[in-house]
Design a protein around this motif. Structure first.
Motif, short mmCIF file in Angstrom:
data_model
loop_
_atom_site.label_atom_id
_atom_site.label_comp_id
_atom_site.label_asym_id
_atom_site.label_seq_id
_atom_site.Cartn_x
_atom_site.Cartn_y
_atom_site.Cartn_z
N MET A 188 44.85 10.07 2.71
CA MET A 188 43.82 9.68 1.71
C MET A 188 43.21 10.82 0.96
N LYS A 189 43.04 10.69 -0.34
CA LYS A 189 42.35 11.64 -1.12
C LYS A 189 41.05 11.22 -1.35
N PHE A 190 40.08 12.40 -1.15
CA PHE A 190 38.64 12.24 -1.11
C PHE A 190 38.12 13.03 -2.31
N ASP A 191 37.37 12.36 -3.17
CA ASP A 191 36.76 13.09 -4.26
C ASP A 191 35.33 13.55 -3.71
N GLU A 192 34.74 14.37 -4.58
CA GLU A 192 33.42 15.13 -4.26
C GLU A 192 32.56 14.36 -3.96
N ILE A 193 32.45 13.03 -4.46
CA ILE A 193 31.37 11.87 -4.03
C ILE A 193 31.74 11.44 -2.65
N ASP A 194 33.01 11.00 -2.27
CA ASP A 194 33.43 10.95 -1.04
C ASP A 194 32.77 11.88 -0.01
N GLU A 195 33.14 13.17 -0.38
CA GLU A 195 32.80 14.25 0.67
C GLU A 195 31.25 14.25 0.71
N LYS A 196 30.49 14.26 -0.17
CA LYS A 196 29.15 14.08 -0.01
C LYS A 196 28.47 12.91 0.75
N LEU A 197 28.94 12.06 0.33
CA LEU A 197 28.69 10.63 1.20
C LEU A 197 29.24 10.87 2.91
N LEU A 198 30.29 11.43 2.84
CA LEU A 198 30.36 11.42 4.26
C LEU A 198 29.53 12.52 4.99
N GLY A 199 29.20 13.33 4.27
CA GLY A 199 28.27 14.53 4.81
C GLY A 199 26.93 13.82 5.12
N LEU A 200 26.37 12.95 4.10
CA LEU A 200 25.21 12.20 4.50
C LEU A 200 25.22 11.28 5.43
N LEU A 201 26.58 10.62 5.46
CA LEU A 201 26.41 9.59 6.67
C LEU A 201 26.47 10.29 8.11
N GLN A 202 27.04 11.67 8.13
CA GLN A 202 27.11 12.28 9.54
C GLN A 202 25.59 12.98 9.46
N ALA A 203 24.94 13.10 8.72
CA ALA A 203 23.77 13.60 8.94
C ALA A 203 22.78 12.70 9.48
N ASP A 204 22.64 11.26 8.75
CA ASP A 204 21.78 10.38 9.37
C ASP A 204 22.55 8.85 8.65
N CYS A 205 23.15 8.45 9.67
CA CYS A 205 23.88 7.00 9.17
C CYS A 205 22.94 5.71 9.19
N LYS A 206 21.62 5.96 9.33
CA LYS A 206 20.73 4.92 9.49
C LYS A 206 20.08 4.77 7.95
N LYS A 207 20.15 5.54 7.24
CA LYS A 207 19.63 5.47 5.72
C LYS A 207 20.34 4.06 5.22
N THR A 208 19.44 3.55 4.19
CA THR A 208 19.96 2.43 3.54
C THR A 208 21.14 2.96 2.67
N THR A 209 21.84 1.91 2.17
CA THR A 209 22.85 2.22 1.09
C THR A 209 21.91 2.47 -0.11
N LYS A 210 20.96 2.10 -0.46
CA LYS A 210 20.14 2.59 -1.74
C LYS A 210 19.71 3.99 -1.58
N GLU A 211 19.43 4.45 -0.43
CA GLU A 211 18.86 5.74 -0.22
C GLU A 211 20.29 6.66 -0.50
N TYR A 212 21.26 6.25 0.03
CA TYR A 212 22.70 7.16 -0.31
C TYR A 212 22.91 7.17 -1.82
N ALA A 213 22.69 5.93 -2.28
CA ALA A 213 22.87 5.91 -3.67
C ALA A 213 22.07 6.58 -4.64
N ASP A 214 20.76 6.84 -4.34
CA ASP A 214 19.85 7.67 -4.82
C ASP A 214 20.20 9.28 -4.76
N SER A 215 20.75 9.43 -3.64
CA SER A 215 21.11 10.77 -3.22
C SER A 215 22.28 11.28 -4.26
#
Length: 152
Positions: free
Chosen positions: A1-28
């Motif tokens: 599977m290919k990952f773009d820069e956004i996928d990589e950032k999103l995976l980093g955010l999820l690994q740091a704290d997976c309890k944030k809301t989707t909106k919080e990730y979207a804002d970041s």
């Protein structure tokens, strides 16, 4: 599977704290909530994200003693390997088990209360598994680095 820069950032955010809301990730990430939701679902469907967990401070639950135990089987046969691995999965003290190349067949990472608890684990549980030829244990003096993060 290919990952773009956004996928990589999103995976980093999820690994740091997976309890944030989707909106919080979207804002970041500067994306819409729907776009982030769809990316997360795609990563889950592709089994890139395999689970969501709570990481527990082992000292606060009285499991602060860490041992690494090398295990050598009497004979490295398919049946012995299957039996050993099936039995190891039942032992809650074992948090990791890796099949190795080299002098030993396995290394186990074990969390228990103290040395006495480790001795009881070895005598009543681990060495009760058939086909174990030998073990060699090492104990953690200080944990220098421990991480669950996988960088892309």
């Amino acid at each position: 599977m290919k990952f773009d820069e956004i996928d990589e950032k999103l995976l980093g955010l999820l690994q740091a704290d997976c309890k944030k809301t989707t909106k919080e990730y979207a804002d970041s990430l500067g994306l819409s909530t729907t776009a982030v939701y769809e990316r997360i679902k795609r990563l889950e469907r592709a089994k890139v994200i395999t689970s969501y967990v709570a990481l527990i401070d082992r000292f606060k639950v009285d499991k602060g003693f860490t041992a690494f135990c090398h295990v050598k089987l009497v004979q490295h046969t398919r049946d012995n390997i299957r039996h050993f691995e099936r039995e190891i999965l039942k032992l809650q003290e074992v948090v990791e088990c890796h099949h190795l190349s080299g002098d030993f067949d396995y290394i186990l990472k074990i969390h228990v209360r103290d040395m006495e608890d480790y001795r009881n684990f070895m005598v009543s549980k681990l060495t009760a598994i058939p086909h174990i030829g030998s073990t060699q244990s090492s104990f953690t003096i200080k944990e220098v680095k421990q991480s669950t993060v996988i960088s892309l």
